[in-house]
Design an enzyme around this catalytic site. Structure first.
Site, PDB file in Angstrom:
ATOM      1  N   ASP A   1      26.707 -11.647  71.983  1.00 23.63           N
ATOM      2  CA  ASP A   1      27.602 -11.586  73.220  1.00 23.63           C
ATOM      3  C   ASP A   1      28.107 -10.220  73.420  1.00 23.63           C
ATOM      4  OD1 ASP A   1      27.417 -14.205  73.575  1.00 23.63           O
ATOM      5  OD2 ASP A   1      29.048 -14.820  72.426  1.00 23.63           O
TER       6      ASP A   1
ATOM      7  N   SER B   1      26.887 -21.804  60.536  1.00 24.26           N
ATOM      8  CA  SER B   1      28.021 -21.928  60.483  1.00 24.26           C
ATOM      9  C   SER B   1      28.667 -20.421  60.508  1.00 24.26           C
ATOM     10  CB  SER B   1      28.566 -22.287  59.078  1.00 24.26           C
ATOM     11  OG  SER B   1      29.935 -22.872  59.233  1.00 24.26           O
TER      12      SER B   1
ATOM     13  N   LYS C   1      25.455 -25.478  63.350  1.00 28.97           N
ATOM     14  CA  LYS C   1      26.713 -26.202  62.688  1.00 28.97           C
ATOM     15  C   LYS C   1      27.875 -25.304  63.415  1.00 28.97           C
ATOM     16  CE  LYS C   1      29.587 -26.871  58.717  1.00 28.97           C
ATOM     17  NZ  LYS C   1      30.769 -25.972  59.214  1.00 28.97           N
TER      18      LYS C   1
END
Length: 746
Positions: free
Chosen positions: A484, A473, A498
């Site tokens: 990224d 999560s 999740k």
């Protein structure tokens, strides 16, 4: 219902009812039948309305969903098919396609009728088990070939009581054999097992209507997705404590022992610790409020109910009637403690420095371990400038590490199951100057982008993020953004997967944790089911086929949306292949990594066994084979580390516990409950912090083998190797910078 809490988590009047026949229940045992509270009807209708109008995935509450709710509820009550008979299931079938209509009207009689039958079966079963033990252990023949089936999820329901009697005879026989293989005497075995099952019977009898209601509502809500849950008022309170890492109380970790509430430990610097009058192993037999409130006898009470009495507002007094452990059979005495705010520091972010060597020179790597993404929302809303949060704590820790001249920093998110989405965004902002951190898509397909708009950076140096299968999560949001942006190197194993966002919706009773959105990386990829794939992979301690979002019932699917615009200040992806090569070369003969890889493979193979032998000779051979494997693997590692080999795994008890010492001592396959699964309707925790639901591992009296205390832990091989990878990154970036400078100069 219109005031939706803004808390986002990247990790509740009598009315008309349907006329339905009620099942005959609890006649055989005399167990008192449980019934819903009148307020549960309205709460149920509120939950139905919220799911219909607010859940991320629209689902009609119809006969098809009713059938799924029915199966989920039966499965939650009796997952191992150890209590219900086929005739019970046949009788329950009358409700299969009626639960939808009942829920819409707030009618809970189907759920409570089914539960009361279950409760009767459980009570009767444990009474029978105790009767078996009372007959003596001579009845068990450990010389005959006999097996116990472990995984019973898809086993047909028992047709007769005799079939269940035989199943439980085998379970008791397995429990006896487990203890027999640890050289315990028959009378001691009988005493331990009688105590074990008596406690389970007591806990089962303490089940109340709120337990049943919460269980049923969660069987209902999980048919929408695995993370939508109903929290009862008490569970809501514990959830808020876990999010804020603070509570108002005395700061004592409590545990049930027989009929008593026992003090396990005291929270450092908490009110009880500072008072110095309550000690570990003291037993609490009464609780009184204020300086002259009535003393309530709590012997035989449920743990959560005792905890509820002890909790209270700051600066109020609680009186405890205790039996001091240090004085043997001394008479109880009454002590008074002033409650105050207790900080649960063990779940706060922590830091350390590990010292390594590169090219013959000493280097220092800072490690920041973050167990969860927490924030004290109540303190924040009150305007408390010192409110507790992950980002605030990490900022201080990093400043301390920089003051120690560390060469790089590892953010350790292993086993971090998530928490506040806002904290994941803010934490990312500590390492980037500005830009998007995560995208959130609502059920209307609207995509919101959470941005870090603060140009300040707390740390711009070499960074690594360590994750594993239990990183979920909010952890995945942070790790995904760092990956990224190419801000740091991601190390470890595939994360949980999740990728949904929950909000807390206040109800007239309790609250609903409701999935209302999915989050996406700034690259547009969802983390749902797939998780984060590390740049450099470590041996996993968890089987991804057993743990993770993809293993849950009914997870939302993976998908992708359009990437958002973001600017990378760093560029490290071109170095990943070389970093991976350097890592592979370094760990190819790394004793610790080789040990972990072989240990995981062995355990995975063992866990594939779905039966266990009840023949003593065969079990002894299996135990010997396990001990020989672990001894050989341990010595292989020790020789590679230049240590003396050991003659027996018992010698490890004099050092630190290892995978080998823990696993080889078990008489049954790892992670296999051999005396029956814990009852889902029993009190949720066996150990609580004068408040929270966070269990503390404490050796029980019937454990087959006590784990030795760990006096001085050896360096975590995963952290050490992460430090070396970070030093490799520093070296490669320096080489790249030197090459660019030389090119410019020429």
């Amino acid at each position: 219902m219109k005031n939706l809490s803004k808390l986002l988590l990247a990790g509740s009047i009598t009315c008309a009812v349907i006329a339905m026949p009620s099942l005959a229940t609890v006649k055989e045992t005399g167990t008192e039948a449980l019934a819903p509270l009148p307020i549960h009807a309205t709460t149920t209708q509120n939950i139905v309305d919220a799911l219909s109008s607010r859940h991320y995935v629209p689902a009609a509450l119809n006969d098809e969903l009713s059938s799924r709710i029915f199966d989920a509820y039966i499965g939650d009550l009796d997952p191992s098919r150890s209590y219900f008979l086929q005739r019970d299931i046949d009788e329950f079938e009358q409700y299969r396609y009626k639960m939808d209509d009942a829920l819409k009207r707030g009618n809970l009689s189907p759920a409570f009728d089914i539960f009361n039958r279950y409760h009767e079966r459980v009570t009767t079963r444990f009474e029978k088990v105790l009767a078996i033990l009372d007959e003596g252990l001579e009845r068990f023949d450990f010389t005959i070939p006999e097996d116990l089936l472990i995984d019973r999820e898809k086993t047909p329901w028992a047709q007769t009581e005799k079939q269940l009697d035989d199943l439980w005879r085998k379970r008791v026989k397995d429990a006896v054999l487990n203890l027999k293989l640890t050289d315990k005497k028959p009378e001691k075995i009988q005493e331990l097992l009688h105590k074990r099952f008596s406690n389970r019977l007591t806990r089962s009898r303490q089940t109340n209507n709120e337990d049943v209601y919460q269980l049923y509502m969660n069987s209902f809500t999980k048919t929408y997705d695995p993370h939508t849950q109903y929290f009862s008022p008490r569970t809501s309170e514990n959830f808020n404590i876990n999010m804020s890492l603070s509570l108002e109380g005395i700061g004592a970790v409590l545990q049930l022992e027989d009929e008593y509430t026992k003090v396990v430990s005291l929270v450092t610097a908490g009110p009880a610790d500072k008072a110095g009058i309550l000690k570990p192993n003291d037993k609490i037999v009464g609780v009184g409020q204020g300086t002259d409130g009535e003393m309530v006898d709590v012997i035989g009470w449920r743990l959560d109910e005792v905890v509820q009495l002890i909790r209270g507002r700051t600066d109020t007094v609680v009186r405890l009637d205790i039996i001091p452990a240090s004085e043997g059979d001394a008479d109880p005495r009454i002590i008074s403690i002033v409650r105050s705010k207790v900080e649960l520091e063990e779940q706060s972010a922590q830091s350390e420095v590990i010292e390594l060597e590169q090219f013959g020179a000493p280097r220092k790597i800072g490690v920041v371990s973050i167990p969860t993404f927490y924030i004290d929302f109540q303190a924040l809303q009150k305007g408390d400038r010192n409110y507790k949060s992950t980002t605030r704590d990490v900022k201080k820790l990093i400043r301390d590490l920089l003051a120690q001249d560390v060469d790089g920093i590892v953010i350790d998110l292993r086993n971090n199951g998530g928490g506040s989405l806002q904290e994941a965004k803010l934490l990312t902002g500590l390492f980037i100057d500005r830009g998007p951190t995560v995208q959130i898509r609502s059920k209307s397909n609207r995509v919101d982008i959470l941005d870090d708009r603060d140009i300040s950076i707390i740390y711009d140096g070499p960074l690594a993020v360590l994750v594993n299968r239990l990183s979920a999560s909010a952890s995945e949001i942070f790790a995904g953004a760092i990956q990224d942006y190419e801000r740091g190197i991601i190390i470890g194993s595939q994360t949980f997967g999740k990728g949904t966002v929950q909000s807390l919706l206040p109800l007239n009773r309790g609250q609903l944790k409701l999935t209302q959105a999915k989050f996406y990386r700034i690259s547009g990829e969802s983390t749902q089911e797939k998780g984060i794939i590390p740049d450099i992979k470590y041996p996993s301690s968890y089987d991804p086929e057993s743990i993770g979002e993809s293993t849950l019932d009914g997870p939302l699917p993976w998908d992708k949306i359009t990437a958002t615009n973001y600017r990378r200040k760093h560029s490290i992806n071109h170095l990943v292949a070389e970093l991976r090569s350097l890592h592979d070369e370094r760990v190819s003969d790394n004793p610790e990594f080789n040990y972990l890889t072989e240990a995981f493979a062995y355990r995975k193979t063992r866990n594939e066994d779905d039966t266990i032998s009840l023949n003593e000779e065969q079990r002894l051979q299996e135990k010997s084979d396990r001990e020989n494997f672990w001894l050989a693997l341990e010595n292989k590692k020790r020789v590679a580390l230049g240590q003396e080999p050991i003659a027996s795994l018992d010698e490890l008890d004099e050092e630190e516990p290892t995978i080998a010492s823990n696993d080889a001592s078990a008489a049954s396959p790892a992670s296999v409950p051999t005396t029956g699964e814990s009852e889902t309707a029993e009190p949720a925790s066996n150990s609580e912090i004068a408040g929270s639901n966070s269990a503390i591992p404490v050796a029980g009296a019937d454990d087959a083998r006590e784990e030795p205390e760990e006096e001085e832990s050896s360096p975590d091989p995963y952290l050490v190797e992460s430090g070396h990878i970070l030093l490799d990154l520093i070296s490669l970036e320096e080489r790249t910078a030197a090459g660019l400078k030389q090119s410019r100069d020429t």
